[in-house]
Design an enzyme around this catalytic site. Structure first.
Site, PDB file in Angstrom:
ATOM      1  N   ARG A 165      74.728  41.801  36.578  1.00 37.51           N
ATOM      2  CA  ARG A 165      73.925  41.593  37.774  1.00 37.51           C
ATOM      3  C   ARG A 165      73.975  40.106  38.102  1.00 37.51           C
ATOM      4  NH1 ARG A 165      70.868  44.883  34.266  1.00 37.51           N
ATOM      5  NH2 ARG A 165      70.446  46.972  35.086  1.00 37.51           N
ATOM      6  N   LYS A 187      67.319  43.611  32.389  1.00 40.05           N
ATOM      7  CA  LYS A 187      65.989  43.999  32.831  1.00 40.05           C
ATOM      8  C   LYS A 187      65.080  44.240  31.631  1.00 40.05           C
ATOM      9  CE  LYS A 187      67.199  46.151  37.265  1.00 40.05           C
ATOM     10  NZ  LYS A 187      67.176  47.407  38.046  1.00 40.05           N
ATOM     11  N   HIS A 255      76.364  42.619  43.921  1.00 39.60           N
ATOM     12  CA  HIS A 255      76.062  43.824  43.151  1.00 39.60           C
ATOM     13  C   HIS A 255      77.165  44.870  43.304  1.00 39.60           C
ATOM     14  CE1 HIS A 255      73.007  45.538  40.583  1.00 39.60           C
ATOM     15  NE2 HIS A 255      73.133  46.702  41.204  1.00 39.60           N
ATOM     16  N   ARG A 258      79.592  44.529  40.571  1.00 45.04           N
ATOM     17  CA  ARG A 258      79.122  45.214  39.346  1.00 45.04           C
ATOM     18  C   ARG A 258      79.426  46.710  39.435  1.00 45.04           C
ATOM     19  NH1 ARG A 258      74.993  45.629  35.220  1.00 45.04           N
ATOM     20  NH2 ARG A 258      73.545  47.347  35.614  1.00 45.04           N
ATOM     21  N   HIS A 281      72.248  50.061  31.178  1.00 49.27           N
ATOM     22  CA  HIS A 281      71.420  51.120  31.751  1.00 49.27           C
ATOM     23  C   HIS A 281      70.566  51.755  30.660  1.00 49.27           C
ATOM     24  CE1 HIS A 281      74.269  51.847  35.420  1.00 49.27           C
ATOM     25  NE2 HIS A 281      73.416  50.866  35.616  1.00 49.27           N
ATOM     26  N   TYR A 290      78.254  57.083  38.736  1.00 52.20           N
ATOM     27  CA  TYR A 290      79.608  56.587  38.962  1.00 52.20           C
ATOM     28  C   TYR A 290      80.654  57.693  38.872  1.00 52.20           C
ATOM     29  CZ  TYR A 290      77.566  51.976  38.753  1.00 52.20           C
ATOM     30  OH  TYR A 290      76.807  50.864  39.010  1.00 52.20           O
TER      31      TYR A 290
END
Length: 311
Positions: A165, A187, A255, A258, A281, A290
Site C-alpha cells: 500500500r 493495517k 493502489h 498493488r 490480507h 483477484y
C-alpha cells in the site's frame, strides 16, 4: 397536487412537499439526487397503496411493519432492481421517515428491523503488465531533479514489485530493508515479510544513492523536497500526470499497482494463500477477489480472440 397525490391522502401529500423542500433548500441536495429521492419514494408509495388497500395516510405509515418493507424489497427485486439501486431506494424512504419523526409527525420502528441489501464487493482494478511497467518506468522522466525522479520510481516499484500500500511504502525505514526480505507494517500494526526482489532493491538503492537527505535508521526513507516525510498525495499526483502522459485508465492509482501485483502473480500461477500473506490480507476471501479479476481477463481475451466467440 404532486404526481403521487392519487396514492396518498392530503396529509401525506403535504408532508412529501415539505420533505422535498427540506432536501433541496436546507440540505441542498443536488438536483439529480433530489429527483432520484423523489422517484424512489414515489415507487415505494405506488407499492404501498395497493399493498395496504387504499391511499396511504399518516396512520398507514405509522403502522408499517418490517414485513411490509421486506415485501416492498421483494417486489423491487422481482423487477430486477439491483442491490445498489435498492439500497438507494431504502435511503430515500429512511430520509422521509426521519423527516417525519424530526418534525414530530410520526415515528416508526419498521425501518430499524430491515437491513439494507448487501452490496457486491467491487473487483480490484488492475493494470495490464505493459501499463504497470510503463507507469513505473515513465515516472523516472517526470521530474528534472534526479533524486526526486528516482524517489518516485522507487515508491511505485514498491507498490507494483512488492504489493505494498502507498502508506506502507512511505513508512519504510532503513531498518525495514535489512536482509533479503522487506519488513512491512500494515493495517492494525501487523508486520509481514515480503521478498525483496532485485528490481525493487535496485530502485530503492538508486534513490538512496541520490537522496540529499540522510534519515536515521528508524526514520521513514522517502522524503519531500524540503526534507520532510513524503506525502502520499504527491505520489497520487504523479500517477495522475502519468495517466495523462501515457493514456492510462482513470483507475491507474498507486493502489492499482498493488492490485496489479496480486493479479499478475495469480495469472502466472501464484498460490492464493502465498499472495494473501504477501498482501497482508487478514482474510483469504479478500484475496479471492483477484481470482474473479483473472477470470474476467481470461474471458475478455477469449471473446476478443476466439473465432467462434461472436457466434
Amino acid at each position: 397536487m404532486s404526481a403521487t397525490a392519487f396514492l396518498v391522502d392530503a396529509d401525506v401529500d403535504a408532508q412529501l412537499a415539505l420533505w422535498l423542500r427540506d432536501l433541496g433548500a436546507v440540505r441542498r441536495l443536488a438536483p439529480r439526487t433530489l429527483e432520484a429521492y423523489r422517484r424512489d419514494l414515489g415507487q415505494f408509495l405506488a407499492f404501498l397503496a395497493p399493498h395496504t388497500g387504499g391511499p396511504v395516510s399518516l396512520a398507514t405509515l405509522a403502522g408499517l411493519r418490517g414485513a411490509d418493507l421486506r415485501a416492498y424489497m421483494a417486489a423491487r427485486r422481482a423487477g430486477n432492481l439491483g442491490s445498489r439501486s435498492l439500497a438507494r431506494a431504502l435511503a430515500a424512504i429512511r430520509s422521509f421517515f426521519r423527516f417525519l419523526e424530526r418534525e414530530g409527525v410520526l415515528a416508526s420502528e419498521a425501518l430499524n428491523v430491515v437491513r439494507p441489501p448487501r452490496q457486491p464487493r467491487p473487483l480490484p482494478k488492475a493494470l495490464t503488465v505493459l501499463e504497470a511497467k510503463a507507469a513505473v518506468a515513465a515516472a523516472g522522466a517526470m521530474d528534472e531533479r534526479p533524486w526526486v525522479a528516482a524517489r518516485d520510481v522507487a515508491v511505485l516499484t514498491l507498490c507494483y514489485g512488492a504489493g505494498l500500500r502507498i502508506s506502507e511504502a512511505l513508512a519504510l525505514t532503513r531498518a525495514d530493508l535489512e536482509g533479503d526480505s522487506l519488513r512491512v507494517t500494515g493495517k492494525g500494526g501487523k508486520t509481514r515479510m515480503v521478498p525483496l526482489i532485485a528490481p525493487v532493491r535496485a530502485a530503492v538503492a538508486d534513490y538512496l544513492g541520490l537522496c540529499p537527505f540522510a534519515p536515521a535508521r528508524d526514520q521513514p526513507l522517502f522524503r519531500g523536497v524540503r526534507g520532510g516525510v513524503l506525502s502520499p498525495r504527491l505520489i497520487q499526483l504523479r500517477l495522475a500526470q502519468l495517466r495523462s502522459a501515457l493514456g492510462l485508465p482513470a483507475s491507474a492509482t498507486p493502489h492499482a499497482l498493488r492490485h496489479s501485483f496480486a493479479t499478475h502473480l495469480l495469472g502466472r500461477g501464484g498460490d492464493l494463500r502465498a499472495i494473501q500473506e504477501l498482501l497482508g490480507h487478514a482474510s483469504l476471501s479478500t484475496t479471492q477477489l483477484y481470482t474473479a479479476v483473472d477470470s474476467e481477463r481470461l474471458l475478455a481475451s477469449y471473446r476478443a480472440a476466439h473465432p467462434r466467440s461472436r457466434g
